[in-house]
Design a protein around this motif. Structure first.
Motif, PDB file in Angstrom:
ATOM      1  N   GLU A 226      10.845 -63.085 -17.041  1.00  0.00           N
ATOM      2  CA  GLU A 226      11.813 -61.995 -17.736  1.00  0.00           C
ATOM      3  C   GLU A 226      12.844 -62.851 -18.565  1.00  0.00           C
ATOM      4  OE1 GLU A 226      14.404 -59.503 -18.670  1.00  0.00           O
ATOM      5  OE2 GLU A 226      12.601 -58.738 -17.707  1.00  0.00           O
TER       6      GLU A 226
ATOM      7  N   ARG B   2       6.291 -56.590 -22.636  1.00  0.00           N
ATOM      8  CA  ARG B   2       7.322 -56.104 -21.782  1.00  0.00           C
ATOM      9  C   ARG B   2       8.737 -55.929 -22.627  1.00  0.00           C
ATOM     10  NH1 ARG B   2       9.543 -56.340 -16.272  1.00  0.00           N
ATOM     11  NH2 ARG B   2      11.452 -55.141 -16.617  1.00  0.00           N
TER      12      ARG B   2
ATOM     13  N   VAL C 220       6.510 -51.442 -20.680  1.00  0.00           N
ATOM     14  CA  VAL C 220       5.362 -52.168 -20.560  1.00  0.00           C
ATOM     15  C   VAL C 220       4.003 -51.693 -21.089  1.00  0.00           C
ATOM     16  CG1 VAL C 220       3.978 -53.114 -18.403  1.00  0.00           C
ATOM     17  CG2 VAL C 220       6.417 -52.767 -18.204  1.00  0.00           C
TER      18      VAL C 220
ATOM     19  N   HIS D 102       2.206 -51.860 -12.585  1.00  0.00           N
ATOM     20  CA  HIS D 102       3.627 -51.616 -13.357  1.00  0.00           C
ATOM     21  C   HIS D 102       4.375 -50.805 -12.555  1.00  0.00           C
ATOM     22  CE1 HIS D 102       2.555 -47.746 -15.213  1.00  0.00           C
ATOM     23  NE2 HIS D 102       1.330 -48.041 -14.656  1.00  0.00           N
TER      24      HIS D 102
ATOM     25  N   ARG E 258       8.155 -52.579 -10.787  1.00  0.00           N
ATOM     26  CA  ARG E 258       8.630 -53.078 -11.898  1.00  0.00           C
ATOM     27  C   ARG E 258      10.467 -53.182 -11.726  1.00  0.00           C
ATOM     28  NH1 ARG E 258       6.537 -49.332 -15.703  1.00  0.00           N
ATOM     29  NH2 ARG E 258       8.480 -48.225 -16.248  1.00  0.00           N
TER      30      ARG E 258
ATOM     31  N   PHE F 246       6.982 -57.348 -13.194  1.00  0.00           N
ATOM     32  CA  PHE F 246       6.103 -56.183 -13.465  1.00  0.00           C
ATOM     33  C   PHE F 246       4.505 -56.547 -13.166  1.00  0.00           C
ATOM     34  CE2 PHE F 246       6.288 -58.321 -17.419  1.00  0.00           C
ATOM     35  CZ  PHE F 246       5.153 -58.119 -18.068  1.00  0.00           C
TER      36      PHE F 246
END
Length: 554
Positions: A13, A53, A93, A167, A170, A175
């Motif tokens: 992330e 993402r 996603v 997903h 998430r 995810f």
């Protein structure tokens, strides 16, 4: 979700900053990660996936992809191609497929590059990324093993992934893949089924804001079940189209199950995880979700979960190392004997814990402690199935993850989808993997015959000899793809007293065949044993072990 150092946060992330104005990881682009199955069985062409993402925040055009494929040991490219994509990525996603051609057996390094563009402040900005656009993380090639033979599998067994996240698991920092991507990946690596086990707590929060509780988790869980049902409908259509095909690997799409990973309270009031195979409805478990800071008491006890559902339940990674912050902040703990032997409680469970998933992607400290825990339970007369899974959040080829929140990322190959697998014997001998359904799979897990592996097949059969003697026959099979011959095949057991109770001494190694051939059979007389089981290790380090074959008296 956890943001503390040491957590295995799947996929990296780069946009979540708490509410801080800065982060060394932040970039005004979506995360773009190339992924693909780590292995391809004969007859299946590999598919490369572009995982994107946060493109809903940063819409980006995926213009083209260049792919360089090199076989290990060769200096020249085996395959190099530029492919036009021209897809606007604008979802939270999404996975964009890039089909490749079939490759000759062998091991390959694949280096993909992507050309992208997006509008920033009224100007079109173009970029090229190799493998991923993750800051501070050196690009690593994808690694692909194209098998020369079908993966080893015991006759009458089906093989699957028991712990992975789609997903629907998430939040700010992780995810998973879509059920459709997992189905295609499972076909590639040679699986017959996939038990998706998404976090119970993620269903309880909205997709738009991962910190905002949903009015009810049931609609999101039902949406997950509907998506899984849709890919299984495609599977059934393909099975009908290929009904004349008898291929054990790659001939049909695998069965997908919609399950959960539920946070539940152990006997000490700590949060542990239970994976549930396709429950009829949503099972709550928000204990260690991380959204309530220090308010992280378990939502329900393990016994309450077993009272609520008749679906098979498994102790998930019972001894995965837990840091001090996890113990304190998230009240996480380990499984205990009392958590498995919960029949003597105020609740009346519909069933017991069916197995222990102590192999969680790699043979680490958690694996060895979990195996010892399982063996000790056998010595108490508690026959649980050994289970293997990977806890993969997408992660088809490797894992990119947050290392130090806001500062750094990491890369590993520890939790790869389908790499370690669970094989279970079907009750119906006439059933094939292509005609497998959820009911038949549940019946298989009612039985006691399974094995876990990252390559070879190892299984047992109860056999009565012509002279009436009862024996257990062990069979070990391997191919050159996974090292060929075995370093050893070992048979373990525990003695039985004349009255049928277990002897107090430890489990013993009854027989050890060193430098065993790739096709090895061992027959053991069951006299004086309470149970027998086997383990094997191949020449290149691949491993397998069986469930315990209980010896029935009379």
């Amino acid at each position: 979700m956890s943001l503390w150092p040491g957590e295995k946060l799947r996929y990296a992330e780069t946009h979540f900053k708490f509410k801080l104005p800065w982060s060394l990881l932040f970039k005004p682009w979506p995360e773009i990660i190339f992924d693909m199955p780590f292995q391809v069985v004969p007859g299946v062409a590999p598919t490369l996936w572009i995982a994107v993402r946060d493109a809903d925040r940063f819409p980006t055009k995926i213009e083209s992809v260049s792919i360089d494929i090199r076989k290990d040991g060769e200096s020249a490219s085996t395959y190099h191609k530029q492919i036009k994509i021209n897809v606007l990525a604008n979802k939270n996603v999404e996975f964009i497929p890039v089909p490749l051609r079939e490759l000759a057996p062998g091991k390959y390094k694949i280096t993909p590059c992507v050309d992208v563009s997006r509008e920033i402040s009224g100007k079109t900005e173009k970029r090229k990324f190799t493998r991923w656009n993750l800051p501070g993380l050196k690009p690593e090639p994808l690694r692909l093993h194209v098998l020369a033979e079908a993966t080893p599998k015991a006759p009458g067994f089906v093989v699957g992934e028991m712990h992975c996240h789609t997903h629907y698991s998430r939040d700010h920092v992780e995810f998973g893949a879509t059920p459709a991507v997992f189905q295609q990946a499972a076909k590639s690596v040679g699986l017959d089924f996939v038990s998706c086990t998404d976090h119970a707590y993620d269903f309880a929060f909205t997709e738009e804001d991962y910190t905002q509780e949903a009015k009810s988790p049931a609609p999101r869980f039902q949406k997950f079940c509907d998506e899984v049902a849709k890919v299984n409908a495609n599977r059934n259509a393909e099975t009908c189209a290929n009904e004349n095909s008898h291929s054990e690997n790659g001939g049909n799409l695998p069965l997908i199950l919609a399950g959960e990973e539920v946070s539940a309270g152990n006997s000490k009031g700590e949060n542990v995880h239970v994976t549930v195979m396709a429950p009829d409805g949503y099972l709550p478990g928000l204990g260690d979700c991380g959204r309530y800071w220090l308010e992280n008491r378990p939502t329900r006890k393990i016994a309450q979960i077993l009272c609520t559902t008749s679906a098979h339940c498994f102790a998930a990674h019972p001894f995965q190392p837990i840091g001090l912050l996890e113990k304190f902040i998230f009240r996480r703990g380990y499984w205990k004997h009392e958590d498995l032997n919960i029949g003597k409680t105020d609740e009346t469970p519909k069933h017991s814990i069916r197995g222990i998933q102590f192999w969680n992607g790699i043979r680490d400290e958690g694996f060895y402690q979990g195996r010892e825990f399982w063996i000790n339970e056998l010595g108490k007369g508690i026959f649980l199935l050994p289970i293997a899974g990977n806890d993969a959040h997408g992660d088809l080829n490797d894992t990119t993850a947050v290392h130090l929140p806001l500062f750094s990322l990491k890369y590993s190959r520890d939790h790869v989808f389908g790499k370690v697998r669970t094989a279970v014997k079907l009750k119906n001998r006439e059933l094939t993997a292509a005609s497998l359904d959820a009911n038949e799979l549940f019946k298989a897990f009612d039985g006691d015959n399974c094995y876990i592996t990252d390559g070879p097949a190892l299984w047992w059969e109860r056999v009565t000899a012509s002279d009436g003697r009862k024996t257990i026959e062990f069979h070990a099979r391997n191919t050159q793809d996974f090292g060929g011959a075995f370093r050893h095949v070992r048979i373990f057991g525990r003695r039985r007293l004349p009255n049928g109770s277990f002897a107090k001494q430890e489990e013993i190694c009854i027989e050890s065949v060193v430098a065993a051939r790739a096709t090895t059979d061992i027959t053991v007389n069951t006299d004086n044993f309470a149970y027998l089981r086997a383990e094997c290790l191949t020449a290149d380090g691949h491993f397998a072990m069986t469930s315990a074959a209980k010896i029935y008296l009379g």
